[in-house]
Design an enzyme around this catalytic site. Structure first.
Site, short mmCIF file in Angstrom:
data_model
loop_
_atom_site.label_atom_id
_atom_site.label_comp_id
_atom_site.label_asym_id
_atom_site.label_seq_id
_atom_site.Cartn_x
_atom_site.Cartn_y
_atom_site.Cartn_z
N ASP A 86 0.83 -1.20 0.00
CA ASP A 86 0.00 0.00 0.00
C ASP A 86 0.88 1.25 0.00
O ASP A 86 0.81 2.08 0.89
CB ASP A 86 -0.90 -0.05 1.25
CG ASP A 86 -1.79 1.17 1.38
OD1 ASP A 86 -2.31 1.64 0.36
OD2 ASP A 86 -1.96 1.65 2.53
N GLU B 234 3.40 -8.13 7.12
CA GLU B 234 2.17 -8.72 6.61
C GLU B 234 2.36 -9.72 5.48
O GLU B 234 1.75 -9.57 4.41
CB GLU B 234 1.18 -7.62 6.21
CG GLU B 234 0.79 -6.73 7.36
CD GLU B 234 -0.50 -5.95 7.12
OE1 GLU B 234 -1.02 -5.96 5.99
OE2 GLU B 234 -1.02 -5.37 8.10
N GLU C 32 0.52 -1.64 14.22
CA GLU C 32 -0.32 -0.73 13.44
C GLU C 32 -1.73 -0.76 13.99
O GLU C 32 -2.27 -1.84 14.26
CB GLU C 32 -0.39 -1.13 11.95
CG GLU C 32 0.87 -0.93 11.17
CD GLU C 32 0.73 -1.27 9.68
OE1 GLU C 32 -0.41 -1.28 9.17
OE2 GLU C 32 1.76 -1.52 9.05
N TYR D 190 -6.92 -3.30 12.59
CA TYR D 190 -7.69 -2.08 12.31
C TYR D 190 -9.13 -2.16 12.80
O TYR D 190 -10.06 -2.03 12.01
CB TYR D 190 -7.61 -1.77 10.81
CG TYR D 190 -6.24 -1.24 10.44
CD1 TYR D 190 -5.97 0.12 10.55
CD2 TYR D 190 -5.22 -2.09 10.04
CE1 TYR D 190 -4.71 0.62 10.25
CE2 TYR D 190 -3.96 -1.60 9.74
CZ TYR D 190 -3.71 -0.24 9.84
OH TYR D 190 -2.46 0.26 9.55
C1 GCB Z 1 -1.39 -2.33 6.70
C2 GCB Z 1 -0.07 -2.21 6.02
C3 GCB Z 1 0.25 -0.77 5.65
C4 GCB Z 1 -0.99 -0.09 5.09
C5 GCB Z 1 -2.07 -0.09 6.15
C6 GCB Z 1 -3.36 0.55 5.66
O1 GCB Z 1 -1.68 -3.25 7.38
O2 GCB Z 1 0.97 -2.77 6.76
O3 GCB Z 1 1.30 -0.77 4.72
O4 GCB Z 1 -0.73 1.21 4.65
O5 GCB Z 1 -2.36 -1.39 6.53
O6 GCB Z 1 -3.54 1.75 5.84
O7 GCB Z 1 -4.18 -0.16 5.07
#
Ligand code: GCB
Length: 592
Positions: A175, A409, A498, A462
């Protein structure tokens, strides 16, 4: 071809000379679908500035964001060229050309001779070009770069045919925008015939010291090693290239919230029979120990709770290239938030930044460029092992680097993931016994097959965004429960690497609504409630927000001109969330 390592950081001193090649180079791009037209027609024998589409390109910089949309999206070969006068007196020693990072594949020619090739961005490489230079005259340097990603590159990606012969489209699984070109400094190094090529230093909290130095050439008969403290006082001396020793009661290197990041200097001199100086290098290092228990990471024996973020080393216009102005702004803002650590997501950052981390006391998790591995194979595994070796060789002497992240990931619920990662972890452990190893995971504790191999488990999650968007009320329980499960199942330190939500800068709503600054703040706050409970229960080793600042991605239906999970805008101005994090991290003081 393999990675061609450059291990020692560049230094200029009473023996070593350096010439910066950072300015405008001649630049020519091949058509996207050319499949090596320039190599076939031996452009390295030609003055490419005479070509009808020749232009100039700043170095260092990505070539993508300087205006032209077809160059932004270019996939394939580009050519850089320039000429340099090299004085006759330099012929006494050896001349190297060093690239701090070229993305992705680079072939280098000096005066029409190919001197070598390198695969993989983000790490330095160098070639001995002594034989190919005509000293006292101008030499032409030509670099051909190909940025095509495939299933055997790191990161993996593929190329999408469009049905239009002049257009192909790159698709990465990662990403972030695949910025390309000569992304960091290019320099000529003028070194003595006999010189030091590599060095490793291990110094722990007890004051034990061990070091090795690799030398090319035989023209020296004596070695002088001196360790000095920050005031220049001599603390240790030796006459061996490789040695061990002890510094009594050293001042330790601490992350910025725990104490001072104290640095010593080791000076290594090679001398001739008559005592004249042949080569000398100076390296800053720190005495410190990283250990870990079933739940905590310990820095010099004291619990180290990591509070920071994932980042990207990228900016407007310049793309993913080194820029000392932006680096300084970034690290000043890291300090402004009160953070004590970050992760070099998702590739090794510039060497200048690693030095600054050491000086400022910012702890870092150093990550390889292995982001989002989806397809396992022997060839990607071999390249990944080379990349791990090169990363550790480059960064091992930095006291700020406290953990190696071998990947971000990967598809780690696939059963092939385990045989893929077993030799990687083993390799990293054999190269460095002083730091924990991690892989940053996306899968959950029930299905993941890699977690058990790791010293510290990092995972990205997330809640309130990719899962259950809008349901702020579920976040605290969801994250609390998941961390508890990881912790119980694997009994080792867990770090959330994250979490976060998108916030389009300046977008506001009350009550909070997805994509607004208010919503991002609420998502973070809900996580913090769980983190505080888990930290008190000694079940969490650290927390990292995704992400420090907004960054560019490929064009995508879920990305509004890039990823906006930043605490700061891409121009490095604070969103509401930056103030929240500053309030939280500034109180992260560990007492002595
Ligand atoms: C993740 C990735 C990261 C992305 C992020 C996102 O898990 O490690 O590279 O930018 O999510 O914002 O989706």
């Amino acid at each position: 071809s393999p990675l061609s390592l450059a291990i020692l950081p560049v230094q200029e001193n009473e023996i070593r000379e350096v010439r910066q090649l950072n300015d405008l180079w001649t630049f020519v791009r091949e058509p996207s679908n050319s499949i090596g037209y320039g190599l076939k027609h031996e452009w390295f024998r030609q003055d490419i500035s005479t070509f009808h589409n020749a232009t100039v390109m700043p170095v260092p910089s990505a070539f993508n964001d300087l205006q032209d949309s077809s160059l932004r999206d270019h996939v394939g070969w580009v050519w850089y060229q320039r000429s340099e006068f090299i004085p006759s007196r330099m012929s006494k020693g050896r001349t190297y050309i060093r690239f701090d990072s070229a993305n992705y594949y680079a072939k280098v020619f000096i005066n029409t001779i190919e001197t070598g090739a390198n695969t993989g961005g983000h790490l330095p490489f160098e070639f001995d070009i002594t034989q190919h230079i005509v000293y006292g005259q101008k030499s032409t340097i030509t670099v051909a770069i190909n940025n095509t990603l495939s299933l055997t590159t790191l990161p993996q990606g593929d190329v999408k045919p469009t049905g239009y012969p002049d257009h192909i489209y790159q698709r990465g699984f990662m990403d972030f925008f695949p910025y390309s070109g000569l992304l960091r400094s290019v320099r000529l190094l003028f070194l003595p015939k006999t010189h030091i090529t590599g060095q490793s230093i291990i110094a722990d909290a007890e004051g034990s010291l061990s070091f090795t130095n690799d030398v090319i050439g035989t023209g020296f008969s004596k070695v002088e090693v001196i360790v000095t403290d920050a005031d220049g006082e001599i603390e240790y001396t030796s006459s061996a290239l490789n040695g061990t020793g002890k510094v009594a009661k050293p001042e330790l290197w601490w992350p910025r919230n725990m104490g001072k990041p104290y640095l010593y200097t080791i000076t290594v001199r090679l001398l001739s029979d008559s005592g004249s100086l042949i080569d000398v290098i100076r390296t800053k290092f720190g005495f410190r120990s990283i250990t870990w228990t079933k739940s905590e990471i310990l820095w010099n024996g004291r619990p180290f709770y990591c509070q920071g973020f994932g980042m990207h080393e990228e900016y407007d216009v310049r793309g993913r290239s080194f820029d000392s102005v932006m680096m300084t702004r970034d690290l000043n803002l890291v300090e402004w938030t009160g953070a004590n650590c970050y992760r070099t997501s998702h590739y090794p950052y510039s060497e200048e930044r690693m030095e600054e981390n050491d000086r400022r006391g910012i702890a870092v998790i150093v990550e390889t460029a292995a982001v989002a591995i989806r397809h396992y194979s022997d060839s990607i595994q071999n390249h990944h092992m080379d990349f791990i070796r090169a990363t550790i060789d480059r960064d091992r002497n930095h006291p700020s680097a406290f953990m190696w992240s071998l990947a971000n990931e990967p598809s780690s619920s696939l059963h092939e993931a385990k045989p893929y990662f077993v030799p990687l972890v083993k390799l990293a452990k054999s190269l460095d016994t002083t730091r924990p190893i991690t892989v940053v995971l996306a899968s959950g504790p029930a299905t993941d097959v890699v977690a058990d191999l790791l010293d510290v488990i990092c995972f990205n999650r997330y809640y309130g965004w990719y899962s259950n968007i809008g349901m702020l009320f579920k976040i605290e329980a969801d994250i609390y429960n998941e961390i508890s499960i990881w912790n119980k199942k694997f009994a080792r330190p867990i770090l959330i690497s994250e979490y976060g939500a998108e916030a389009i800068p300046g977008m506001h709503r009350d009550p909070p609504f997805a994509f607004t600054e208010e919503y991002q703040v609420e998502v973070l706050k809900e996580h913090h409630k769980a983190f505080d409970r888990l930290r008190n229960e000694k079940r969490l080793a650290g927390e990292m927000v995704w992400v420090f600042a907004d960054f560019m991605t490929l064009q995508d239906t879920t990305r509004v001109v890039g990823n906006h999970k930043g605490l700061f805008t891409r121009q490095r101005e604070p969103k509401m969330s930056a103030h929240l994090i500053r309030q939280r991290y500034s109180t992260n003081k560990t007492r002595h």
